[in-house]
Write an enzyme that holds these catalytic residues in place. Sequence first.
Site, PDB file in Angstrom:
ATOM      1  N   ASP A 114     101.731  19.495  29.358  1.00 17.35           N
ATOM      2  CA  ASP A 114     101.440  20.252  28.149  1.00 17.35           C
ATOM      3  C   ASP A 114     102.241  21.549  28.250  1.00 17.35           C
ATOM      4  OD1 ASP A 114     100.394  21.964  26.222  1.00 17.35           O
ATOM      5  OD2 ASP A 114      98.320  21.308  26.511  1.00 17.35           O
ATOM      6  N   TYR A 153      93.996  23.822  29.668  1.00 18.31           N
ATOM      7  CA  TYR A 153      93.272  24.000  28.407  1.00 18.31           C
ATOM      8  C   TYR A 153      91.869  23.400  28.544  1.00 18.31           C
ATOM      9  CZ  TYR A 153      92.668  24.236  23.339  1.00 18.31           C
ATOM     10  OH  TYR A 153      92.220  24.526  22.081  1.00 18.31           O
ATOM     11  N   ARG A 156      99.043   5.494   7.471  1.00 28.51           N
ATOM     12  CA  ARG A 156      98.553   5.724   8.832  1.00 28.51           C
ATOM     13  C   ARG A 156      99.629   5.436   9.873  1.00 28.51           C
ATOM     14  NH1 ARG A 156      94.431   2.538   8.882  1.00 28.51           N
ATOM     15  NH2 ARG A 156      95.357   1.073  10.333  1.00 28.51           N
ATOM     16  N   LYS A 163     100.466  26.189  17.657  1.00 27.87           N
ATOM     17  CA  LYS A 163     100.781  27.476  18.282  1.00 27.87           C
ATOM     18  C   LYS A 163     102.205  27.908  17.901  1.00 27.87           C
ATOM     19  CE  LYS A 163      96.724  26.644  19.855  1.00 27.87           C
ATOM     20  NZ  LYS A 163      96.441  26.001  21.122  1.00 27.87           N
TER      21      LYS A 163
HETATM   22  C1  LIG Z   1      95.717  24.931  21.511  1.00 33.02           C
HETATM   23  C2  LIG Z   1      96.093  24.142  22.684  1.00 33.02           C
HETATM   24  C3  LIG Z   1      95.803  22.775  22.761  1.00 33.02           C
HETATM   25  C4  LIG Z   1      95.071  22.042  21.676  1.00 33.02           C
HETATM   26  O1  LIG Z   1      95.780  21.998  20.503  1.00 33.02           O
HETATM   27  P1  LIG Z   1      95.102  21.870  19.040  1.00 33.02           P
HETATM   28  O2  LIG Z   1      96.254  21.822  18.112  1.00 33.02           O
HETATM   29  O3  LIG Z   1      94.217  23.047  18.874  1.00 33.02           O
HETATM   30  O4  LIG Z   1      94.288  20.596  19.074  1.00 33.02           O
HETATM   31  C5  LIG Z   1      96.213  22.094  23.894  1.00 33.02           C
HETATM   32  N1  LIG Z   1      96.852  22.709  24.897  1.00 33.02           N
HETATM   33  C6  LIG Z   1      97.132  24.020  24.865  1.00 33.02           C
HETATM   34  C7  LIG Z   1      97.855  24.634  26.004  1.00 33.02           C
HETATM   35  C8  LIG Z   1      96.767  24.777  23.761  1.00 33.02           C
HETATM   36  O5  LIG Z   1      97.033  26.095  23.746  1.00 33.02           O
END
Ligand SMILES: *Cc1c(COP(=O)(O)O)cnc(C)c1O
Length: 426
Positions: A199, A127, A74, A224
């Site tokens: 982000d 998001y 962990r 992504k």
């Molecule tokens: C997909 C996404 C998230 C969340 O990510 P996960 O890996 O699905 O938890 C957060 N911010 C943006 C901009 C995203 O496209």
Amino acid sequence: MRGDIVSATPDNSHLRRPDTQTVHAGEPKHKPYGSLTTPIVQTSTYAFQDTADLVAHMRRKEQGLEPLRGEYGRYGNPTQEVVEGKLAELEGGARALAFSSGMAAIACTLLTFLSTGDHLILTADCYRKTRQFSLQFLSRLGISCTLVQPDDLDALRAAITPHTRMIFTETPTNPYLRCVDIPRVAEIAHAAGVITLIDATFATPCNLRPLSLGIDLVTHSCTKYLGGHNDLLAGVVIGSADHLARIKESNGMVGAIPDPQTMYLLLRGLKTLALRVQRQNENGHRIAEFLEQHPAVRQVWYPGLPSHPDYAVAQRLMQGFGGVVSFELNADLQGTSQFIDALEIPYMGPSLGGVESIVEQPALMSHFTLNEEERASIGIRGQLVRYAAGIEDPDDLIADLARALEREKPAPSRASSRRSGQSCRS
Ligand SMILES: *Cc1c(COP(=O)(O)O)cnc(C)c1O
């Protein structure tokens, strides 16, 4: 713990360009067994040689030094630490921490720095789950939130109170690809002693380096572009050693840890990040230009087009504008669904950034549970389409779009343009 599988700390500081970093950064030349690739260390626990070994390990930890070996899964695994080294270097940060998903990275980071009575500022158009986590979950802990528009720096300045602890922003945003003037946000935040978290999932470190523009912490959904193959879930946070040590301590308790197999897949995906993003930048740009001149299209949002409200900011801060293009058709919700159903190449689904193109109608995907009025209040209309280009040939993607858009005109014949046997969607 890197000492476990790595014979020497890698010194790749002379490798500066992303195309080289994606392949080599964070990875030592000499790995166990002479393996060229990074091993997957599939273990939940790490055994000590004897009591002296255990005590030496615990003493190091007590002194706040980096452990030289593993202890328990962990707290991290060696495959994960190689990924973290690569991503830290790509973003130009001191340290990175990987998570089991992008949301785990965001949630754990916000929970690390925010306490009851604190105030968080979020840029709207972010998001949806980040917004929900902040407005629904953090508010239950007595953490208040203010939403400001991504381009309204006066509103941002005005929203700061003595209790403001963090500013969370996203760039480019989803779905309208708004680009935040990062240096000015960082300046406003730092003048007020506020931590900034961005982000940058839609940008990737190939197109934007927020840390070099004054941001404290960068997060990505590695699900992504970074993973890039629509086959894994992971997240990452990158920033200073001090901030990251605190986040790592939180996640030692929370346990949103990525497993070694997933970290291997992410490492493999990262090898081609620069190549993939280069093609996705090109595909996004070509598609946006094609759509903008098409009579069936009402409006296109792509930060590389002069018509985008943040074109100037994007030109100044970004090296490329990514594969995501949002647009509205001159059609209603049903007509737009028919257009999407007529596309042959992209898959229909959420997510973006992988090698396969993905298309979605936000009104029916991420915002299905909202009624038309609620959707309108956050600017999501029925005719909105989000197209996330993969790495296919741009001419094929455009020909496919052109065929599907033909349906939007009064068609001379109702015959479908779908060619049987050619569909990639099966
Ligand atoms: C997909 C996404 C998230 C969340 O990510 P996960 O890996 O699905 O938890 C957060 N911010 C943006 C901009 C995203 O496209």
